[in-house]
Design a protein around this motif. Sequence first.
Motif, PDB file in Angstrom:
ATOM      1  N   ILE A   1       0.878  -1.172   0.000  1.00  0.00           N
ATOM      2  CA  ILE A   1       0.000   0.000   0.000  1.00  0.00           C
ATOM      3  C   ILE A   1       0.914   1.219   0.000  1.00  0.00           C
ATOM      4  O   ILE A   1       1.524   1.536   1.018  1.00  0.00           O
TER       5      ILE A   1
ATOM      6  N   ARG B   1      -1.099   7.319  -2.380  1.00  0.00           N
ATOM      7  CA  ARG B   1      -1.952   6.343  -3.041  1.00  0.00           C
ATOM      8  C   ARG B   1      -2.499   6.842  -4.371  1.00  0.00           C
ATOM      9  O   ARG B   1      -2.711   6.059  -5.277  1.00  0.00           O
TER      10      ARG B   1
ATOM     11  N   GLN C   1      -8.670   4.411  -0.235  1.00  0.00           N
ATOM     12  CA  GLN C   1      -7.718   3.642   0.554  1.00  0.00           C
ATOM     13  C   GLN C   1      -8.272   2.258   0.893  1.00  0.00           C
ATOM     14  O   GLN C   1      -7.546   1.270   0.870  1.00  0.00           O
ATOM     15  N   LYS C   2      -9.575   2.200   1.164  1.00  0.00           N
ATOM     16  CA  LYS C   2     -10.184   0.899   1.441  1.00  0.00           C
ATOM     17  C   LYS C   2     -10.105   0.003   0.208  1.00  0.00           C
ATOM     18  O   LYS C   2      -9.878  -1.206   0.320  1.00  0.00           O
TER      19      LYS C   2
ATOM     20  N   PRO D   1      -1.086   3.993   5.937  1.00  0.00           N
ATOM     21  CA  PRO D   1      -2.342   3.444   5.425  1.00  0.00           C
ATOM     22  C   PRO D   1      -3.574   4.263   5.790  1.00  0.00           C
ATOM     23  O   PRO D   1      -4.606   4.112   5.154  1.00  0.00           O
ATOM     24  N   THR D   2      -3.476   5.107   6.809  1.00  0.00           N
ATOM     25  CA  THR D   2      -4.684   5.847   7.195  1.00  0.00           C
ATOM     26  C   THR D   2      -4.513   7.353   7.059  1.00  0.00           C
ATOM     27  O   THR D   2      -5.329   8.110   7.569  1.00  0.00           O
TER      28      THR D   2
ATOM     29  N   VAL E   1      -7.549   9.695   6.103  1.00  0.00           N
ATOM     30  CA  VAL E   1      -8.706   8.807   6.099  1.00  0.00           C
ATOM     31  C   VAL E   1      -9.537   9.091   7.350  1.00  0.00           C
ATOM     32  O   VAL E   1      -8.982   9.355   8.415  1.00  0.00           O
TER      33      VAL E   1
END
Lengths: 517, 403
Positions: free
Chosen positions: A347, A351, A419-420, A439-440, A443
């Motif tokens: 990931i 992104r 992202q999900k 990753p977050t 978000v």
Amino acid sequence: MNATQFAAPPRIQHLHMQGIVKRFPGVLAVDNVDFEVKAGEIHALLGENGAGKSTLMKILYGLYQQDEGQVLINGQPTEIRSPSDSIRQGIGMIHQHFMLVPSLTVAANVALGVKSSRGWRLDLDVVSRRLEELSLQYNLKVNPNTPVWQLAVGEQQRVEILRALYKNAALLILDEPTAVLTPQEVDDLFRVLNKMTKDGHALIFISHKLHEVLAISDRVTVLRDGRRVDTIPTEGATKLSLAEMMVGRPVVLEYKKLPLQAASDRLVLQDVSALSDRGDAGLNGVSLSVRGGEIVGLAGVSGNGQRELAEVIAGLRPATSGGILIGGIETRGKSPSVINQLGLGYIPEERMIDGAVKEFTVSENFILQDHGRQPYVRGGIFMKFRTIENACREAIKQYEIKTPGTDTPLKSLSGGNIQKLILARELSRNPKVLVAAQPTRGVDIGATEYIHQRLLAERDQGMAILLISEDLDEIMALSDRVAVMYEGRIVGVVDRDAVTVRQIGAMMAGSSLEMVE
Amino acid sequence: MPSHSQRLLQNILNRLLDMVPTLLALVLAFLVASILLFALGADPGTAINSMLQGAFGTENATAETLVKATPILFVAIGISIAFRGGVINIGGEGQMIAGAVAGVTTALVLKDAPAIITIPMSLVMGFISGAFYGGIAGFLRAYFGVNEILSTIMLNQVAVQLMNYLLNNPLLDPAELGTNHIPKTARILAEHQLPRLTINLPEVLVSIFGHADLFAKTRLHYGLIIAIVLAILTYILLWRTTIGYRIRAVGQNERAARYAGINVKRQMMLSLVLAGGFAGLAGVVQVLGLQYRLQTDGSPAGFTASAGFNGIVAALFGGLNPIGAIPASAFFGGLLVGAQKMQRDLGVPAALITAINGLIVVFVVSSQIFTQRRQRRRANIAVATVDMPEADEPVQPVLEEVV
């Protein structure tokens, strides 16, 4: 010469945004919001991504015009049509992404867009002297004659604050100012902010980090879906109450983590070095291993080699020396496609640049790495759209991705949903090793929690996860072990339970483990 | 929840509304053109009428429009691929010439072979030659970072000079030189030419056209059919195959393409190879279907009539979609043919025609912004109105500050 080279703007005793409405095509971004701030207070503006905080503040700073409502400064209706209007009114903004020219010195950056006291001739020496006064007054240590590119991120932020003070800002908007700082730098920043309020400045502090809001602000306004939920005094508020106001639902505060069941090494880096984009040593002899069933958190201030490390593992950046093993197989020198096949999920940090094609549809993005593999192709080149769509629809359901359909262009989805989708794609490929970089970041709380739970669940299933994050809370909440990077090196690797945020913060600033202890 | 047919209707309606800005742009372009015509003392109404008549007024005019559209369409198909792949191909002119030279040589060498061999072989050699010529720029771009805009433009010049040399030396047919001193190759045998295209009308339409064999006495040839079939195949290639997926991924986002394990350099080169191949086909079809020999007055556009450049505009008109390029090329062919008649009828200078064509291009391309804005807005509304089931249990924790 002093700051009176500007007509000193009227002090802002009280600023009131009244009934502000802002519409974008198809979206009501700000819906009849009231917001006020007084001299001498820090007013936190809290909300998830897309709640409308940035839009509201961009209206105040003159970057957007409101569709309805008005701004009152000291009771007087005031029109703010552009940032220069707002600066004239004494409003300053510290953006999340600094607006500095790297090749210019601090003084030159501050002088940009400001009338020189000598007419058409530059007055950098005058600017420097004034800057020195200001930095002494507020304890913001910066050398005015240093080029900005030589400054650390925290120092660049000080330049931004100094620039606002130089322009006599009475009200300062700080947009997620702590996002790029180490815990120690956050403390320094907070001291500066407190000093400023004592001097009668009004501060608006935009954040989604609850403990920081609780620590620094006098009042909190919570926005949700473009509407104001409430404005409350910070005293008496708790993380739980604020979180519930933000999300609009009852929330739970802690993750349940199963005991560590670590297996053998899945990802091994042996003395890996690599160049950065600038051509200097981005990675300098990094050794690290991640076992199946554990999450190793990689902490560090942005730009200390985390990005290079992730790219080297994924085969996107060549390692100049050392060895990389995924599941026991040497992958150094292999192409990204082969490394994918060997069981790496990745990931990426950026992104929208590295991990997805904005213009492609949701389902086209879902098969980015596997578009040419079974079961998605027929006859060598023809893509099986029915199969792709079914797989994608399955993932949308399972991962609760909010999208009108599988053929929607990815760019119209929210950051959390993108992202999900990326997470869904990477996990559905059943990798042995997952590298999850930030990753977050960007978000919302709901999606963050979901992503965290997924990562923990995969850990319990035996996946090896390298979690790269600048968010120490995230590192501490998920990791079994924590590795800290500084200037392309691993400063130390420690068990999560044997270390404090403070110690990690010191290591992020370059101290070795021994020094910290 | 709207029903399926309602959604379909909504979709069609949206597509139609998307065309409104383009139509308005055309009207505006003609308005500005009218001012120019007026300034030159010509009556704009007559001018536009004469243009329409020239382009579509008679059976022969329509055929001529399509004849002009054919090479433009071939080039536009290739350009659509290249632009989708993120490379800019300005080399259609040179690639056309490369295709024509190879194609005519093949047809002349295989003059004893049956048509079933010679015609396909000529077409294939034309494609390969154009592809190779485009591939040079692609190779330089992918592996040495040479800007493909510059290299393709430069290679256009090289191709023109090479053709002039070949026509004056090895390919020159001395028997043909005498007539008008324009160097040209020998004529391709009649059976090796692309057949003329005639459409047999059904009974009902005969009364309207007066005869059953539409386009029988015109220069329209099978090149048009080949181009349309290839446009459809290219659409499938771009949106239904892994090859097209990779090309588009590289064109939209090189870094994500690399992340996906795609060999970016190879795809870049492939895009230019295909673009060159289609331009090469434009060249060889022009020879096999229309001119029956390669000839030029020696000037840069002497052979191509600028189809290599017009194809770029047609591709943009068509929204970089090979199917969209079909009407776009026809439109452009009509513009060229109609302009000739307007020039004859009104005696306006030739430069004005070029100016009017330019105006139309600028207006129509600019209008795309409005269409795109509408589409974006639709997408936003779609996202904003998705309903998702809310989770019933409280599963939204907040990260605890851990010290």
